[in-house]
Design a protein around this motif. Structure first.
Motif, short mmCIF file in Angstrom:
data_model
loop_
_atom_site.label_atom_id
_atom_site.label_comp_id
_atom_site.label_asym_id
_atom_site.label_seq_id
_atom_site.Cartn_x
_atom_site.Cartn_y
_atom_site.Cartn_z
N GLN A 170 9.97 6.01 -5.52
CA GLN A 170 9.68 5.09 -4.43
C GLN A 170 8.34 5.43 -3.79
OE1 GLN A 170 12.44 5.06 -1.17
NE2 GLN A 170 12.62 2.85 -1.32
N ARG A 171 8.12 6.73 -3.58
CA ARG A 171 6.85 7.15 -2.95
C ARG A 171 5.68 6.84 -3.88
NH1 ARG A 171 7.33 13.08 -1.46
NH2 ARG A 171 9.27 12.46 -0.54
N ASP A 172 5.85 7.12 -5.17
CA ASP A 172 4.76 6.88 -6.14
C ASP A 172 4.46 5.38 -6.31
OD1 ASP A 172 4.46 9.56 -6.60
OD2 ASP A 172 5.51 9.59 -8.52
N GLU A 173 5.54 4.57 -6.27
CA GLU A 173 5.34 3.13 -6.52
C GLU A 173 4.86 2.38 -5.29
OE1 GLU A 173 9.21 1.99 -7.91
OE2 GLU A 173 8.93 3.02 -9.81
N GLN A 174 5.21 2.93 -4.12
CA GLN A 174 4.90 2.16 -2.90
C GLN A 174 3.66 2.62 -2.16
OE1 GLN A 174 8.54 1.96 -0.69
NE2 GLN A 174 9.46 0.58 -2.18
N ARG A 175 3.03 3.70 -2.62
CA ARG A 175 1.84 4.13 -1.87
C ARG A 175 0.75 3.08 -2.03
NH1 ARG A 175 1.16 8.67 -5.97
NH2 ARG A 175 0.07 7.58 -7.61
N THR A 176 -0.12 3.01 -1.01
CA THR A 176 -1.11 1.93 -1.02
C THR A 176 -2.23 2.20 -2.03
OG1 THR A 176 -1.89 3.00 0.97
CG2 THR A 176 -0.77 0.90 1.25
N VAL A 177 -2.58 3.47 -2.24
CA VAL A 177 -3.66 3.78 -3.16
C VAL A 177 -3.09 4.16 -4.53
CG1 VAL A 177 -5.78 5.11 -3.48
CG2 VAL A 177 -4.81 4.83 -1.21
#
Ligand code: DC
Length: 220
Positions: free
Chosen positions: A174-181
């Protein structure tokens, strides 16, 4: 010539990328290890991973090098040290910072300049090497990825429940897919391979075959 292999943790991409690089006689770049090195440097210096500026400073201070199968941080072999759950967690936090990514992307592009390389990570085909010769995106079912990780940890004598691992996988994805950069996603021109029911050698066979057939169809 650059071949990129992206995908989530446990998709088999590290082993596949390393194996493919050996078969092709290319160099190999493990970009996840670079984020892990920054995280390790941060923890070593007692810097708060939530402090973006301080983490950025660390990313600019540390010297990351690769020698054979070892990862060196300021000359010290940290290959094992960067694989602990604590570093894994911190790596996923520091990888969200644009300034950290900027620094590591610069180093990755430098490492690939003028060499034949298989580069593995999350954003290699999308951001770092958009013009790569061949791009792959490996995926696997979360349950299978958790099972692989569980097996890996058990081999090292570490007892963690399958449920706990699955939970970490969901959170990290989730963190990897949703980060903005540079979020984790396949490049439009990436070939997607689901490794859930494939042995690692079968994955490498497929990748090698696809690269070689592209090389032959490209040569006059
Ligand atoms: O592949 P790995 O588990 O060693 O990666 C460690 C962390 O670094 C993971 O949270 C994803 C992040 N990463 C990234 O954001 N971009 C990359 N190119 C490689 C890894």
């Amino acid at each position: 010539m650059i071949v990129t292999i992206d995908g989530p943790a446990g998709s088999g991409k590290s082993t596949a990328a390393r194996g493919l690089s050996k078969r092709l006689g290319f160099e190999f770049l493990d970009t996840g290890a670079m984020y892990r090195c920054v995280a390790w440097g941060v923890l070593q210096r007692n810097v708060d991973p939530a402090d973006e500026q301080a983490v950025t400073d660390v990313s600019q201070q540390v010297k990351i090098t690769f020698a054979d199968d070892q990862v060196l941080l300021d000359g010290e072999d940290v290959s094992e040290a960067i694989r602990t759950p604590e570093v894994t967690e911190a790596a996923s936090v520091v990888a969200q910072y644009p300034t950290v990514r900027q620094e590591l992307v610069r180093l990755q592009q430098q490492a690939a300049a003028g060499v034949e390389i298989v580069s593995e990570g999350r954003d290699q085909g999308t951001v770092v090497f958009p013009d790569a010769f061949c791009k792959f995106f490996l995926i696997a079912d979360p349950e299978e990825r958790a099972r692989r990780r569980h097996e890996e940890l058990a081999a090292k004598g570490k007892q963690v429940t399958l449920d706990a691992i699955l939970q970490q996988i969901y959170e990290r994805d989730q963190r990897d897919e949703q980060r903005t950069v540079a979020p984790l996603k396949p490049a439009d021109d990436a070939i997607e391979i689901n490794t859930s029911r494939l042995a690692i050698n079968e994955v490498i066979d497929q990748l090698e075959q696809l690269v070689r057939s592209r090389i032959s169809s490209d040569s006059p």
